[in-house]
Design a protein around this motif. Structure first.
Motif, PDB file in Angstrom:
ATOM      1  N   ALA A 175      63.139 103.638  33.383  1.00 38.47           N
ATOM      2  CA  ALA A 175      63.770 103.117  34.600  1.00 38.47           C
ATOM      3  C   ALA A 175      63.832 104.152  35.712  1.00 38.47           C
ATOM      4  O   ALA A 175      63.673 103.811  36.894  1.00 38.47           O
ATOM      5  CB  ALA A 175      65.166 102.604  34.271  1.00 38.47           C
ATOM      6  N   ASP A 180      63.989 100.772  42.857  1.00 34.88           N
ATOM      7  CA  ASP A 180      64.926  99.676  42.677  1.00 34.88           C
ATOM      8  C   ASP A 180      64.393  98.445  43.409  1.00 34.88           C
ATOM      9  O   ASP A 180      64.280  98.451  44.632  1.00 34.88           O
ATOM     10  CB  ASP A 180      66.309 100.065  43.211  1.00 34.88           C
ATOM     11  CG  ASP A 180      67.350  98.992  42.925  1.00 34.88           C
ATOM     12  OD1 ASP A 180      67.127  98.199  41.997  1.00 34.88           O
ATOM     13  OD2 ASP A 180      68.372  98.955  43.632  1.00 34.88           O
ATOM     14  N   ASP A 185      60.048  92.169  42.438  1.00 35.53           N
ATOM     15  CA  ASP A 185      59.675  93.068  41.353  1.00 35.53           C
ATOM     16  C   ASP A 185      58.195  92.897  41.014  1.00 35.53           C
ATOM     17  O   ASP A 185      57.805  91.930  40.372  1.00 35.53           O
ATOM     18  CB  ASP A 185      60.539  92.765  40.127  1.00 35.53           C
ATOM     19  CG  ASP A 185      60.268  93.726  38.984  1.00 35.53           C
ATOM     20  OD1 ASP A 185      59.476  94.657  39.172  1.00 35.53           O
ATOM     21  OD2 ASP A 185      60.845  93.520  37.901  1.00 35.53           O
ATOM     22  N   THR A 187      56.489  95.339  39.359  1.00 34.31           N
ATOM     23  CA  THR A 187      56.238  96.440  38.426  1.00 34.31           C
ATOM     24  C   THR A 187      55.042  96.161  37.524  1.00 34.31           C
ATOM     25  O   THR A 187      54.183  97.022  37.326  1.00 34.31           O
ATOM     26  CB  THR A 187      57.487  96.689  37.565  1.00 34.31           C
ATOM     27  OG1 THR A 187      58.603  96.953  38.412  1.00 34.31           O
ATOM     28  CG2 THR A 187      57.269  97.863  36.636  1.00 34.31           C
ATOM     29  N   ARG A 216      63.184  99.517  31.704  1.00 35.04           N
ATOM     30  CA  ARG A 216      62.993  98.162  32.203  1.00 35.04           C
ATOM     31  C   ARG A 216      61.901  97.549  31.337  1.00 35.04           C
ATOM     32  O   ARG A 216      60.848  98.162  31.148  1.00 35.04           O
ATOM     33  CB  ARG A 216      62.582  98.166  33.676  1.00 35.04           C
ATOM     34  CG  ARG A 216      62.625  96.782  34.332  1.00 35.04           C
ATOM     35  CD  ARG A 216      62.139  96.831  35.769  1.00 35.04           C
ATOM     36  NE  ARG A 216      63.018  97.636  36.618  1.00 35.04           N
ATOM     37  CZ  ARG A 216      62.765  97.913  37.889  1.00 35.04           C
ATOM     38  NH1 ARG A 216      61.629  97.464  38.451  1.00 35.04           N
ATOM     39  NH2 ARG A 216      63.594  98.637  38.598  1.00 35.04           N
ATOM     40  N   TYR A 218      59.470  94.214  29.847  1.00 35.01           N
ATOM     41  CA  TYR A 218      58.803  92.938  30.095  1.00 35.01           C
ATOM     42  C   TYR A 218      58.003  92.550  28.851  1.00 35.01           C
ATOM     43  O   TYR A 218      57.690  93.395  28.007  1.00 35.01           O
ATOM     44  CB  TYR A 218      57.841  93.032  31.282  1.00 35.01           C
ATOM     45  CG  TYR A 218      58.462  93.564  32.553  1.00 35.01           C
ATOM     46  CD1 TYR A 218      58.882  92.694  33.556  1.00 35.01           C
ATOM     47  CD2 TYR A 218      58.624  94.934  32.765  1.00 35.01           C
ATOM     48  CE1 TYR A 218      59.446  93.170  34.722  1.00 35.01           C
ATOM     49  CE2 TYR A 218      59.197  95.423  33.932  1.00 35.01           C
ATOM     50  CZ  TYR A 218      59.607  94.536  34.898  1.00 35.01           C
ATOM     51  OH  TYR A 218      60.165  95.019  36.054  1.00 35.01           O
ATOM     52  N   SER A 241      68.650  93.242  32.373  1.00 35.99           N
ATOM     53  CA  SER A 241      69.283  94.551  32.514  1.00 35.99           C
ATOM     54  C   SER A 241      68.364  95.659  32.015  1.00 35.99           C
ATOM     55  O   SER A 241      67.320  95.399  31.406  1.00 35.99           O
ATOM     56  CB  SER A 241      70.601  94.584  31.724  1.00 35.99           C
ATOM     57  OG  SER A 241      71.468  93.552  32.139  1.00 35.99           O
ATOM     58  N   LEU A 242      68.766  96.896  32.293  1.00 30.81           N
ATOM     59  CA  LEU A 242      68.110  98.057  31.701  1.00 30.81           C
ATOM     60  C   LEU A 242      68.678  98.273  30.305  1.00 30.81           C
ATOM     61  O   LEU A 242      69.870  98.035  30.060  1.00 30.81           O
ATOM     62  CB  LEU A 242      68.341  99.298  32.556  1.00 30.81           C
ATOM     63  CG  LEU A 242      67.906  99.221  34.024  1.00 30.81           C
ATOM     64  CD1 LEU A 242      68.217 100.538  34.733  1.00 30.81           C
ATOM     65  CD2 LEU A 242      66.428  98.883  34.149  1.00 30.81           C
ATOM     66  N   ARG A 584      62.588  87.861  39.840  1.00 33.03           N
ATOM     67  CA  ARG A 584      63.515  88.103  38.727  1.00 33.03           C
ATOM     68  C   ARG A 584      64.431  86.890  38.522  1.00 33.03           C
ATOM     69  O   ARG A 584      65.651  87.020  38.402  1.00 33.03           O
ATOM     70  CB  ARG A 584      64.314  89.386  38.939  1.00 33.03           C
ATOM     71  CG  ARG A 584      63.435  90.630  39.026  1.00 33.03           C
ATOM     72  CD  ARG A 584      64.221  91.921  38.914  1.00 33.03           C
ATOM     73  NE  ARG A 584      64.836  92.099  37.615  1.00 33.03           N
ATOM     74  CZ  ARG A 584      64.193  92.504  36.508  1.00 33.03           C
ATOM     75  NH1 ARG A 584      62.892  92.752  36.566  1.00 33.03           N
ATOM     76  NH2 ARG A 584      64.832  92.646  35.376  1.00 33.03           N
TER      77      ARG A 584
END
Length: 697
Positions: A175, A180, A185, A187, A216, A218, A241-242, A584
């Motif tokens: 993370a 942020d 998102d 990523t 983080r 997925y 959440s992380l 998200r």
């Protein structure tokens, strides 16, 4: 204590005991390299004898490193392109080569500093004779002076079907290395993951060699086996959440002796869905499958079309007919006489298309829709036959009368049988209709003496399919009906008209069916649900939308196994909505109803009434590790129960020997073969324990 509970209790053994089991598993079979002639079939996977250099090597720096894994028998590689992967991913994938009784691995990539690498073989390594796979083998090394040793487990499930998603890849990103991005998102599209894991067939994954830092995370299902996430093709999921593996609760882990791979209690839960956010919008194809129809296929849902124009057809004579909910396939019907339609229709379409930087840009593209009639073999034979008949008649001085051609007007409608009063009588037409004279259609109820009295009818077009119509009437149970649609009462865009259509029907007998009553309780009346009744395979049979609570009745349920799926319709639009990984946004919750006994499948019988009481607060309660474990345990118990029932049935039929052999293999969680099988996986970097994170600390 059931078999599953016993095995989980066993899985919490101390590390020393587990280590002894693993050591015994690695070396106990070194001398046994062949199955004796005439003996039982070999079902044991290869066992690792040695690794050079040793597993968990540190300070590995050099590109071109070679690794050799030796087994107790000759092995083969199968499906290595989709089974083998590295964590983290390497730009140049290592080369795997069979050499002697082992596999040689050559590292070709420049390695990152202070990084733990894992070579994951999946089920790619198998013995040479029987093809028994050595599942979950891993080789681990580090370019630094230590190997990362944290663990994490999780479960990947289809958010709509509420069933396991197999072979999903799980991507872990540290993370602190990410910006942020709460609102947008990207990523997964812009960065490579720091650690990669993969779920087994049961949807459970065990991620290893993590750092004690927040991640983080997925997941995606790699349908194309290219180890790349492709939006709009692969299911995807994320956790909100992380998560730091050092802060997650401990979890039990054991070896599934039926499926032959390790499994665990999940700490994380991924609700997988199809995200079409990054699908590229283009006009992929424009075809003309028939004289009066064109099909436009777009790359993404909901195309923004400004204008479609044809040189020879006015827009007033074009019928737009979306073929899918997302309107990514659109049929165009030409309401023009066949004689006025050219073989090639030219025009253009103006719509918004994604450019090279994924911006929607207004674009105009030409359309060229060609169609040519191609006669079938049967039509060709008939044409030649008639040409000969005509020639014979002319030579004989006779008048030739060609046979009447069959009416091209086509439809699909049962012309006899039972009618469900809730579904009515459905008619599917090949083309959209331009005329439907409902006043000319006659439906009569036939009494015991053969007398007929007219029944009031209406025709309703299906909201999702403009070529589907329903003949709606007040159908009475067991009553007899006659239907007559006179010639020419119906006409389609091709100018084709129907011949006389007749049918005889009977109102359905409810005693041949079951009635299912669902009583929803627990949530405020403002909460909307979709309640679906499916068959045992999950195929939708009936559906009730915009439900708030109280009792819902499903009539005319075919006898057999059913399941109940409930969807929390958050936006009240009457359909299940998928998620959006970029924004998200999780998908709407869809859950299978499970009763207090852990059963999700229920048997319905003819002339039976079944009532199911469902607590929505319980069914849609927040998912915790404990509740998820219970769901999966219940599901596994039901699976084992069905296996035992099948074995008992076979045993009753006299197949005792087969059942005895099956019983010895365990019901999915037995201990048979745990030493030898786990030994090979242990050498690959896997450690069995009940409290993985506690031991890693």
């Amino acid at each position: 204590m059931n078999l599953l509970q016993k095995h989980k209790r066993y899985a919490t053994a101390v590390r020393t005991a587990v280590a002894l089991i693993l050591i015994g598993g690695i070396f106990s079979r070194c001398a046994h390299t062949m199955t004796p002639q005439g003996g039982p079939k070999d079902t044991i996977p290869p066992v690792i004898v040695a690794m050079t250099p040793d597993n968990f090597a540190t300070n590995v720096k050099t590109v071109g490193n070679k690794i050799y894994v030796e087994f107790n028998e000759f092995v083969q590689l199968k499906d290595q392109n989709k089974e083998f992967f590295t964590s983290p991913a390497m730009k140049k994938k290592p080369i795997l080569t069979i050499r002697g009784k082992g596999v040689a691995i050559q590292i070709r990539d420049t390695l990152l500093e202070n990084t733990t690498y894992a070579l994951n073989f999946g089920s790619a390594i198998r013995d040479n004779n029987e093809g028994n796979p050595l599942n979950a083998m891993r080789y681990v090394f580090s370019t630094g002076d230590k190997v990362d040793s944290m663990y994490c487990s999780g479960y990947t499930a289809d958010s709509y079907k509420a069933d396991s998603v197999s072979k999903s890849y799980i991507w872990f990103y540290i993370a602190d290395s990410l910006p942020d991005t709460p609102d947008w998102d990207s990523t997964m599209f812009n960065r490579k993951p720091d650690v990669i894991a993969r779920a087994e067939n049961n949807g459970i994954f065990i991620a290893q060699n993590l750092k004690p830092v927040p991640y983080r995370i997925y997941a995606y299902q790699d349908k194309n086996d290219n180890q790349l996430y492709e939006a709009g093709s692969d299911l995807v999921g994320f956790v909100d959440s992380l998560y730091n593996p050092a802060e997650l609760p401990d979890f039990a882990i054991w070896f599934d002796s039926l499926r032959m791979y390790p499994t665990a209690e999940p700490q994380l839960y991924f609700r997988m869905f199809m995200d079409e956010t990054f699908k590229r919008q283009t006009l992929q194809s424009a075809e003309r499958p028939s004289r009066h129809q064109a099909l436009l296929q777009f790359g993404a849902a909901h195309p923004r079309i400004e204008e479609i124009r044809f040189d020879s057809i006015s827009n007033d004579n074009i019928i737009f007919d979306p073929q899918t909910i997302g309107r990514d396939t659109i049929a165009l019907w030409f309401n023009v006489p066949a004689a006025e339609l050219p073989d090639t229709i030219k025009g253009e379409i103006t719509y918004y298309k994604h450019d090279s930087i994924r911006q929607l840009v207004k674009t105009t593209e030409p359309l060229k829709l060609a169609w040519k009639y191609i006669e079938t073999k049967e039509e060709e034979r008939e044409r030649i036959k008639q040409e000969k008949e005509k020639e014979r008649a002319e030579k004989a001085g006779e008048t030739y009368t060609p046979p009447k051609k069959p009416n091209p007007f086509k439809f699909k409608m049962p012309q006899s049988g039972d009618v469900n009063p809730e579904q009515h009588l459905t008619v599917d037409f090949d083309f959209p209709l331009t005329k439907l004279d409902s006043a000319a259609v006659k439906l009569t109820e036939v009494d015991e003496n053969g007398g007929e009295k007219p029944v009031k009818i209406t025709f309703e077009r299906d909201t999702a399919n403009m070529r589907r119509w329903r003949l709606v009437a007040k159908w009475k149970e067991l009553a007899k009906y006659n239907l007559m649609i006179p010639s020419g009462a119906i006409e389609n865009v091709a100018g084709e008209q129907n011949d006389t259509i007749k049918g005889s029907y009977t109102g359905i007998d409810h005693e041949k069916f079951a009635t299912v009553i669902v009583d929803l309780k627990g949530k405020p009346d403002s909460t909307k649900y979709i309640v679906q009744l499916t068959n045992a395979q999950g195929a939708l049979q009936q559906e009730k939308r915009n439900v708030s609570g109280g009792k819902i009745v499903f009539n005319y349920v075919a006898p057999g196994d059913i399941k109940m799926r409930l969807i929390e319709d958050a936006n009240g639009n009457g359909k299940w909505d998928s998620g959006n990984v970029v924004e998200r946004r999780q998908p709407e919750r869809s859950e299978l109803y499970v009763n207090e006994n852990g059963e999700d499948t229920f048997v319905t019988k003819a002339n039976w009434e079944m009532e199911l009481a469902m607590d929505m607060n319980k069914l849609f309660a927040p998912v915790t590790m404990q509740s998820l474990i219970k769901i999966l345990d219940d599901r596994e118990e039901q699976r084992i129960k069905k296996l035992e029932e099948e074995r008992a049935k076979k045993q009753k039929e006299g197949n005792d020997g087969h059942n005895q052999q099956g019983a010895q293999s365990g019901g999915g969680f037995g201990f048979g073969g745990i030493g030898s099988s786990m030994g090979g996986m242990s050498s690959g970097g896997f450690q069995q324990a009940g409290s993985m994170n506690q031991m890693a600390r």
